[in-house]
Structure formats: C-alpha cells, structure tokens
Enzyme design. Sequence first.
Site, PDB file in Angstrom:
ATOM      1  N   SER A 246       1.162  -1.278  -0.013  1.00  0.00           N
ATOM      2  CA  SER A 246      -0.196  -0.263  -0.175  1.00  0.00           C
ATOM      3  C   SER A 246       1.396   1.435  -0.146  1.00  0.00           C
ATOM      4  O   SER A 246       2.057   1.273   0.134  1.00  0.00           O
ATOM      5  CB  SER A 246      -1.132  -0.269   1.403  1.00  0.00           C
ATOM      6  OG  SER A 246      -0.253   0.244   2.112  1.00  0.00           O
ATOM      7  N   LYS A 247      -0.104   2.428  -0.438  1.00  0.00           N
ATOM      8  CA  LYS A 247       0.742   3.809  -0.254  1.00  0.00           C
ATOM      9  C   LYS A 247       1.600   3.984   1.250  1.00  0.00           C
ATOM     10  O   LYS A 247       2.279   4.413   1.361  1.00  0.00           O
ATOM     11  CB  LYS A 247       0.356   4.742  -1.090  1.00  0.00           C
ATOM     12  CG  LYS A 247      -0.193   4.943  -2.104  1.00  0.00           C
ATOM     13  CD  LYS A 247      -1.858   5.722  -2.521  1.00  0.00           C
ATOM     14  CE  LYS A 247      -2.800   4.885  -3.910  1.00  0.00           C
ATOM     15  NZ  LYS A 247      -3.211   6.041  -3.643  1.00  0.00           N
TER      16      LYS A 247
END
Length: 475
Positions: A246-247
């Site tokens: 994920s970011k």
Amino acid sequence: MIRTRYAPSPTGFMTIGNLRSALYEYLIAKHEGGVFILRIEDTDQQRYVEGATDAIFETLRITGLNFDEGPSVGGDYGPYIQSERKADYMPPALRLIKEGKAYYCFCEKERLQSLADEGGHVKYDRHCLQLSKDKIAAKIESGTPYVIRQLIPEGKTTFHDEVFGDITIENSELEDQILIKSDGMPTYNFANVVDDNAMAITHVVRGCEYLTSTPKYTLLYEALGWPIPIFVHLPLLQNSDGKKISKRHGDASIPQLVEMGFLPEAIINYVALLGWSPADNKEIFTLEELIQVFNAKNISKSPSTFDMKKMTWVNGEHIKGLPVEIYYSMALPFLQEAVKKPGMDYMYLAGITQSRVSFIKECGELVDFIDALPDYDIELYTHKKMKTNPDVARDSLKLAIAALKQLEDWNHTAIGEVVAKLAEESDFSKGQILWPIRTALSGKPTTPCGATEIAELLGKDESLKRLSAGLSKLQ
Ligand code: GLU
C-alpha cells in the site's frame, strides 16, 4: 468496442498494485483494439494529496501506458476529473427519488451514532423513509441539511466477476447507502458508477479489496437501469513479508524504482506477471507482446507476492535484450566513471558487460580492475576444474611471463597463440596457464572477458607489470 478505465484517487503515488490495475486495464483494452481511459476520482477532497495527480501522469508516461482519453488529452466523454463533473451526479439521484428507489435523509450525526450496535457499526434504520412529501419539502425549504440514500430492495444480489466467479449476498446485509452527501457532493461509490456509465465503460478492473463493495455497485446499476460492466477483480498483492502493498507502507513508487535502476519495460513485464501468466509460461515480454497475448481468462485468484529478486532477474533479461547502441549510451557514464585509462574502447566494454548485469549501473564494477588492480587473496589462484592452485600458478606464470615478454604484436589472438604453444611445450594445460594470468591481471574471481582479452585491454607494459606482481605474491 471495449472501453476500460484506470480510475485512481489522487491520494498518493502509484504503487506496484496501482500500476498492475492500470496495466491490466490497458492490456484488456488494447488486446481488443479498445480504448483506455484515465479518470481521476477526486471527490473526496479530504484525502487529496498535493502532487498526486501529477505523480499518476508521470508514472503512466514513464511506463508507456498512454491513455486514449483523459485529463490533458481530452475525449468525447470528458471532463475526466470528477471534481469537474459535479453537475452530473444530482440528476440521477433525483431520478431515483422520483422512482421511489432513493430518499432524502435529514438525520443528524448524533441520531445516527445512537444507532451503533455493539461493534460500533451503524446501520441506518430508515427513519426518514416515512417522512411525508410535505415534510420533506418544508425541511428542504428551511435549509435543513440532508443526504440522499438509496433504498436497498429486499432479496439477494448476485454479480459475476471474471476472476472470482459468481458472488451472491443477502441485501439485508447492506445499508441504505448514501449517494449524495450533505455538501451536495456524490459519495465515492455513486460517482464511480455514474461515471463508468457516462463514459460507457465495458470492463471495470481493480483490486479485490473492491469485491465487497461490488454488490452495492450492482444494485445501483440495477436501480438506474444501466448496463452492468464486466467486473475483473485482481488477486491480492502482498509484500514478501505477507503484508498488503500500500501507499502507506512506504513501498517504492515507480519513479523510485526507475531511479534504482529498473527499466520501465522490465517493471511493466514483472508487474504483468503478478496475478497473470500466459498459457506457455513464457516470462519475458515487451509491452507490445503483452498486448498480443494478454487474456483476462488467465488471471489467477490466488494472492501474488511481490518479489524484488524476481523483478531484478527480469530487469537483467531486459538489459540483455536492449539494442547494443541503446545499452552503450546508457552504460557509458558508468563505464567512463569506472575506467579512465586513455584510449579505452568503451563500445567493447559495453559489449562484454551487457549480458552480465542486473542493473546498468553495475557495469562499472565489472571492469574497474582495468584502472586499478584490486588487492586480492592468493587463494584466487585455486580453481578445481582448471586444476590450478598457488603452486601451479607460480610455475606457469613464470613461463608465461618469459614467453609474453618476447611478443611484439600485443593483441588477444597473438597472446592466445603464445599460451597455446606454451601448453603444448610444457606440462601445463591451457587452463593452468590462462587462469593464473587472468587472476594476476584482474585480481577478481570473475571477469566479463577472458585472460587474453584482458591482457590486450591493459596493454603489454601494464600486463607484464601485473603478471610479475602476481608472481612475487606467489613466491
Ligand atoms: N478510485 C479507486 C482507487 O483509487 C479505483 C476504484 C475503481 O477502479 O473502481 O482505488
């Protein structure tokens, strides 16, 4: 005509997972000669991250996923940024109200909170569904804030996903979802459906985290009487530690990977393999080849793991496949940095390093011994297969030095002939002569070319100097 869209929310840079969604959307469209669209989903201004939209453009540009319609390039279905489409969301919501499929809700936060169950989950109790027409009109008239909710029908909802198959859920599990928020803006889910319909999207490709929302999307399409697109949900993507990419987990962005030395085409190739494999298990593809062979039918539903080692291997394979002049132009700065010897043939150095690096920047390390002989251990003279060791090396080097001193025309063919003659006339095999020469000249366990080529690169004086230094080391 197939129309797919990559619909990122500009909440950060594009991760490998985001790139995979974009790539599969692109490939599904291009395989059929269809249209690939970019739509920026920025209705949630609170999650907006400055610069994120530019980062998305940049990543798509670097990787060659050119969109046919989207911000900046335009198209017949624009604008392609949701915040510029605000006027499009209210009319379908009002139509649903008219048809009895949605309703105004004036409930305040406090009331909604009081509905929370033990787990803290709030399911709306349809309090405002009973309001009379007059009451609703009066409330709107007096400026009471409201949201618009979809009236979820009774029964079950089934949708088909190309990867995960048929999925059915009981509608009673769903809340009357909000379509328009109290600030007049659409919710994320509503805008997504309205725009996919307005843009005539045929295939919705996205991460499997959206599977649980898809019944809601399906109910919206049904309520609005719109065709339901084909859903393609992609398998979970994990890091090697089992965590979701994920970011937020700080995984590298695509420009960062490029900065690290990954070729964009290698990134694309590797990302294509994260959840898809061709029928024949081939692994190295250009984007053009992927367009030819990609088939959504071969997307797997089991989670895939991002593996840096594998991507590094793919990178090396793409480097091997580069046209030599392209590799040369990319490698030249690193080769010039590593080797400053005057008159060096850098094209030659490019030729001998191209198939031996995983990253172009590694090419310098392979040839840096040309300028400076590294300090090495005499154990390097041991090689089982060549049947050499420091003792053999000492004696064969002595002979080689004496013979090479006589050689006038210093090139690798002539040097090779001297070695061959020596092998014939002495008790040493060719390997027993070449291995020590190579070791003394390079001080390295592996080199990108053989002993005679190294000798030619170094020139006669420097070669004899290093050979003698090797001999003293052995004595
Ligand atoms: N805007 C969503 C995201 O950034 C994409 C959802 C979709 O593709 O439908 O993850």
